[in-house]
Scaffold this motif. Sequence first.
Motif, short mmCIF file in Angstrom:
data_model
loop_
_atom_site.label_atom_id
_atom_site.label_comp_id
_atom_site.label_asym_id
_atom_site.label_seq_id
_atom_site.Cartn_x
_atom_site.Cartn_y
_atom_site.Cartn_z
N GLU A 143 -4.68 22.45 0.79
CA GLU A 143 -3.57 21.96 -0.03
C GLU A 143 -3.85 22.18 -1.52
O GLU A 143 -2.97 22.57 -2.27
N LEU A 184 -3.45 25.90 -2.27
CA LEU A 184 -2.04 26.26 -2.32
C LEU A 184 -1.42 25.80 -3.63
O LEU A 184 -0.70 26.56 -4.29
N SER A 185 -1.71 24.58 -4.03
CA SER A 185 -1.19 24.07 -5.30
C SER A 185 -1.67 24.91 -6.47
O SER A 185 -0.91 25.24 -7.38
N GLU A 202 0.24 28.19 -6.48
CA GLU A 202 1.61 27.99 -6.98
C GLU A 202 1.62 27.83 -8.50
O GLU A 202 2.47 28.40 -9.19
N TRP A 212 6.31 34.65 -5.82
CA TRP A 212 5.99 34.43 -4.42
C TRP A 212 4.54 33.98 -4.30
O TRP A 212 3.68 34.42 -5.07
N TYR A 219 1.85 34.07 -1.24
CA TYR A 219 1.60 34.51 0.13
C TYR A 219 0.33 33.84 0.62
O TYR A 219 -0.74 34.04 0.06
N ASP A 220 0.47 33.03 1.64
CA ASP A 220 -0.67 32.35 2.24
C ASP A 220 -1.27 33.28 3.29
O ASP A 220 -0.74 33.40 4.41
N CYS A 257 -2.28 31.83 6.80
CA CYS A 257 -1.20 31.44 7.71
C CYS A 257 -0.15 32.53 7.85
O CYS A 257 0.78 32.39 8.64
N LEU A 265 2.17 33.22 5.71
CA LEU A 265 3.44 32.64 5.28
C LEU A 265 3.75 33.04 3.85
O LEU A 265 2.86 33.11 3.02
N LEU A 266 5.01 33.30 3.61
CA LEU A 266 5.48 33.61 2.28
C LEU A 266 6.23 32.41 1.75
O LEU A 266 7.14 31.89 2.40
N ARG A 267 5.82 31.93 0.59
CA ARG A 267 6.48 30.77 -0.04
C ARG A 267 7.16 31.23 -1.30
O ARG A 267 6.54 31.81 -2.17
N LEU A 268 8.45 30.96 -1.40
CA LEU A 268 9.23 31.36 -2.58
C LEU A 268 9.34 30.21 -3.55
O LEU A 268 9.39 29.10 -3.22
#
Length: 83
Positions: free
Chosen positions: A35, A38-39, A42, A72, A74-75, A78, A80-83
């Motif tokens: 987490e 990811l933060s 971002e 974007w 991109y994880d 996982c 996964l693409l996070r917009l």
Amino acid sequence: MRGALNPEALSDYPNVTAWLRYAKVEHRETAPSPEFLLSLAEQNVVAQLNNLRSHPTVAARLRTGDLALYGWVYDIGCALLRL
């Protein structure tokens, strides 16, 4: 982002170290959680979009509406693409 948290570990990779300087990580985490990473990713995307907005050519095109910027995350773990 793990490399940005521990740039000393990248001494054998000077190009990666130079690229990660743009991340401007203030906090050092010895065992970052997913987490937290990811933060951090971002926040870095937002910072880089702000850097792009400050470039004169980009700023001019944004003012006229001829350009839009998107970020974007991109994880890789996982897929996964996070917009």
